[in-house]
Design a protein around this motif. Structure first.
Motif, short mmCIF file in Angstrom:
data_model
loop_
_atom_site.label_atom_id
_atom_site.label_comp_id
_atom_site.label_asym_id
_atom_site.label_seq_id
_atom_site.Cartn_x
_atom_site.Cartn_y
_atom_site.Cartn_z
N UNK A 51 0.84 -1.21 0.00
CA UNK A 51 0.00 0.00 0.00
C UNK A 51 0.87 1.25 0.00
N UNK A 52 1.90 1.27 0.83
CA UNK A 52 2.79 2.42 0.86
C UNK A 52 3.49 2.59 -0.50
N UNK A 53 3.91 1.47 -1.06
CA UNK A 53 4.57 1.53 -2.37
C UNK A 53 3.63 2.07 -3.44
N UNK A 54 2.36 1.67 -3.40
CA UNK A 54 1.37 2.17 -4.35
C UNK A 54 1.23 3.69 -4.26
N UNK A 98 9.71 -3.78 -3.97
CA UNK A 98 9.36 -3.28 -2.64
C UNK A 98 10.61 -3.01 -1.81
N UNK A 99 11.53 -3.97 -1.80
CA UNK A 99 12.73 -3.82 -0.98
C UNK A 99 13.67 -2.77 -1.55
N UNK A 100 13.70 -2.65 -2.88
CA UNK A 100 14.53 -1.62 -3.50
C UNK A 100 14.05 -0.24 -3.11
N UNK A 101 12.73 -0.04 -3.10
CA UNK A 101 12.17 1.25 -2.67
C UNK A 101 12.48 1.50 -1.20
N UNK A 102 12.31 0.46 -0.37
CA UNK A 102 12.52 0.62 1.06
C UNK A 102 13.97 1.00 1.36
N UNK A 103 14.90 0.35 0.69
CA UNK A 103 16.31 0.61 0.97
C UNK A 103 16.70 2.04 0.63
N UNK A 104 15.99 2.65 -0.28
CA UNK A 104 16.29 4.05 -0.65
C UNK A 104 15.65 5.07 0.28
#
Length: 268
Positions: A51-54, A98-104
């Motif tokens: 949801x956050x990624x969306x 998802x993890x790529x976005x989170x790591x940034x």
């Protein structure tokens, strides 16, 4: 248009969706600033992260300790713990996005239009805001270059407990990370106690909540943070706003509307 700072989601998708409805969130108009710990312990970590990624075009989040734990597990630096609720993310077909976005995601977000700064656990009391920005950027850079494996391999641990400018390499990264994502109690020299997780009025001997340090450097900027559910959203200090109201523990999920400092809650 409205800006909202929201406390720790920790996989509580139902409460997050409830809060989005309650604030009448409109992605064409509004922005969300999340205090980190998007995942873990709650019932739907994958759904929450999705949801956050969306909503990522209108959402910024800082990294919390549970987010970093997820990234370390995904990187193979450690194993999931018994109480983790991360398996669905690790097995998801869209995990890399998802993890790529989170790591940034950063450790610190400045909100100049509100004279505010957001981190997961707070700003160390003996650091100036400029120092905090600089140290956060150091770790953010490491997380996104070839040193990330070394970072995750040495991320866990409570020592060194205090800040020393002469620290280098993994020890330096670990201390910076602990200050931004795990801090609650500090002593007069700013050293961390990372074993006590209780209420602010019951500190270990010789320690105090970081925001009550008598020589706290930055008192002009509004500090927004999550992490410390036992505070129940109360610090007693002007311009220091606790956002984690213990949703995953049966409390509520809270949004602070930054334009007028109104609190909006959804029970969990």
């Amino acid at each position: 248009m409205a800006d909202y700072a929201i406390g720790d989601l920790q996989g509580c998708l139902e409460a997050f969706d409830c809060l989005l409805k309650k604030i009448d969130f409109n992605p064409d108009r509004d922005r969300l600033y999340l205090a980190g710990d998007l995942v873990n312990r709650g019932p739907d970590s994958l759904g929450t992260l999705r949801r956050v990624y969306q909503l990522r075009d209108n959402v910024q989040s800082v990294l919390g300790n549970h987010d970093l734990h997820l990234l370390a597990v995904a990187h193979g630096a450690t194993r999931s713990k018994r109480k983790d609720t991360l398996a669905e993310i690790l097995d998801a077909p869209d995990r890399e996005a998802l993890l790529g976005w989170l790591r940034r995601c950063p450790l610190l977000i400045d909100l100049p239009s509100h004279n505010a700064t957001l981190t997961h656990a707070g700003i160390p009391p003996l650091w100036t805001l400029e120092q905090a920005r600089r140290y956060a950027h150091e770790v953010e850079t490491v997380l996104n270059d070839h040193r990330c494996g070394d970072y995750f391999a040495h991320m866990y641990g409570n020592q060194p407990a205090g800040w020393d400018e002469s620290l280098t390499g993994p020890d330096r990264w670990r201390v910076i990370t602990n200050h931004f994502t795990r801090m609650r109690f500090v002593d007069s020299n700013g050293a961390l106690d990372l074993t006590t997780k209780g209420e602010a009025d019951a500190p270990p001997s010789g320690f105090m909540p970081w925001f009550k340090h008598p020589h706290r450097k930055d008192t002009d900027t509004r500090l927004l943070f999550g992490h410390w559910a036992a505070l129940e959203g109360q610090t007693g200090i002007e311009k220091v706003n606790a956002l984690d109201t213990g949703c995953v523990w049966g409390g509520s999920l809270t949004a602070l509307r930054l334009d007028d400092l109104a609190h909006i809650h959804c029970d969990c």
